[in-house]
Write a protein that holds these residues in place. Sequence first.
Motif, PDB file in Angstrom:
ATOM      1  N   ARG A   6       4.485   9.848   6.614  1.00 46.18           N
ATOM      2  CA  ARG A   6       5.093  11.180   6.737  1.00 46.18           C
ATOM      3  C   ARG A   6       4.607  12.103   5.621  1.00 46.18           C
ATOM      4  N   SER A   7       4.538  11.586   4.409  1.00 46.12           N
ATOM      5  CA  SER A   7       4.049  12.356   3.266  1.00 46.12           C
ATOM      6  C   SER A   7       2.592  12.751   3.457  1.00 46.12           C
ATOM      7  N   PHE A   8       1.776  11.802   3.902  1.00 45.73           N
ATOM      8  CA  PHE A   8       0.354  12.069   4.133  1.00 45.73           C
ATOM      9  C   PHE A   8       0.171  13.166   5.178  1.00 45.73           C
ATOM     10  N   THR A  64       2.271  15.491   6.150  1.00 52.87           N
ATOM     11  CA  THR A  64       2.752  16.770   5.631  1.00 52.87           C
ATOM     12  C   THR A  64       1.695  17.417   4.737  1.00 52.87           C
ATOM     13  N   ARG A  65       1.023  16.611   3.946  1.00 58.12           N
ATOM     14  CA  ARG A  65       0.029  17.116   3.009  1.00 58.12           C
ATOM     15  C   ARG A  65      -1.326  17.388   3.676  1.00 58.12           C
ATOM     16  N   ALA A  66      -1.791  16.488   4.527  1.00 57.56           N
ATOM     17  CA  ALA A  66      -3.167  16.540   5.019  1.00 57.56           C
ATOM     18  C   ALA A  66      -3.351  17.231   6.369  1.00 57.56           C
ATOM     19  N   TYR A  67      -2.317  17.293   7.189  1.00 55.28           N
ATOM     20  CA  TYR A  67      -2.467  17.870   8.533  1.00 55.28           C
ATOM     21  C   TYR A  67      -3.063  19.286   8.513  1.00 55.28           C
ATOM     22  N   PRO A  68      -2.560  20.194   7.659  1.00 55.77           N
ATOM     23  CA  PRO A  68      -3.132  21.553   7.696  1.00 55.77           C
ATOM     24  C   PRO A  68      -4.645  21.579   7.437  1.00 55.77           C
ATOM     25  N   THR A  69      -5.111  20.767   6.514  1.00 52.07           N
ATOM     26  CA  THR A  69      -6.545  20.722   6.210  1.00 52.07           C
ATOM     27  C   THR A  69      -7.323  20.111   7.360  1.00 52.07           C
ATOM     28  N   MET A  70      -6.805  19.005   7.923  1.00 48.76           N
ATOM     29  CA  MET A  70      -7.496  18.375   9.053  1.00 48.76           C
ATOM     30  C   MET A  70      -7.621  19.349  10.216  1.00 48.76           C
ATOM     31  N   LYS A  71      -6.540  20.043  10.532  1.00 46.47           N
ATOM     32  CA  LYS A  71      -6.549  20.957  11.677  1.00 46.47           C
ATOM     33  C   LYS A  71      -7.427  22.178  11.420  1.00 46.47           C
ATOM     34  N   LYS A  72      -7.395  22.682  10.202  1.00 49.62           N
ATOM     35  CA  LYS A  72      -8.225  23.843   9.856  1.00 49.62           C
ATOM     36  C   LYS A  72      -9.709  23.516   9.988  1.00 49.62           C
ATOM     37  N   SER A  85      -0.340   2.916   0.548  1.00 46.96           N
ATOM     38  CA  SER A  85       0.014   4.090  -0.248  1.00 46.96           C
ATOM     39  C   SER A  85      -0.623   5.324   0.392  1.00 46.96           C
ATOM     40  N   ASP A  86      -0.262   6.495  -0.094  1.00 50.16           N
ATOM     41  CA  ASP A  86      -0.825   7.747   0.409  1.00 50.16           C
ATOM     42  C   ASP A  86      -2.346   7.733   0.288  1.00 50.16           C
ATOM     43  N   LYS A  87      -2.862   7.295  -0.836  1.00 59.62           N
ATOM     44  CA  LYS A  87      -4.318   7.247  -1.059  1.00 59.62           C
ATOM     45  C   LYS A  87      -4.988   6.269  -0.102  1.00 59.62           C
ATOM     46  N   GLN A  88      -4.375   5.101   0.122  1.00 59.58           N
ATOM     47  CA  GLN A  88      -4.936   4.127   1.048  1.00 59.58           C
ATOM     48  C   GLN A  88      -4.916   4.649   2.481  1.00 59.58           C
ATOM     49  N   ILE A  89      -3.869   5.376   2.842  1.00 56.22           N
ATOM     50  CA  ILE A  89      -3.792   5.988   4.172  1.00 56.22           C
ATOM     51  C   ILE A  89      -4.919   6.999   4.318  1.00 56.22           C
ATOM     52  N   GLU A  90      -5.130   7.802   3.303  1.00 59.45           N
ATOM     53  CA  GLU A  90      -6.209   8.794   3.341  1.00 59.45           C
ATOM     54  C   GLU A  90      -7.565   8.120   3.541  1.00 59.45           C
TER      55      GLU A  90
END
Length: 94
Positions: free
Chosen positions: A29-31, A33-41, A78-83
């Motif tokens: 959920r944290s990932f 929230t943080r990464a979706y806008p960049t991925m979509k852009k 973790s968030d970094k591993q998910i990324e």
Amino acid sequence: MSGKYAFAKTLKEVRFLFCQTSEQSAAVRSFITRAYPTMKKNNPQIPILIREAQGTLPKVYARYEFGNEESQSLEGLSDKQIEETVTGLVKRGA
């Protein structure tokens, strides 16, 4: 960060599945929230689907051309591993 989310040309869809309340899905959920806008852009033409369901273990799917699909479990990462996991999937061309 924009280079991390440059999707492969053969990628047709990215799908995240997770629980909206469980502790196991908190990092996902944290990932998102943080990464979706960049991925979509950076990839406005690629559908990024977010599916929440009670009790669902966190997982990401990448669908490529010709119906090929890969998935990776995000449970316990973790968030970094998910990324790193998501970046690997979206840059691959199955």
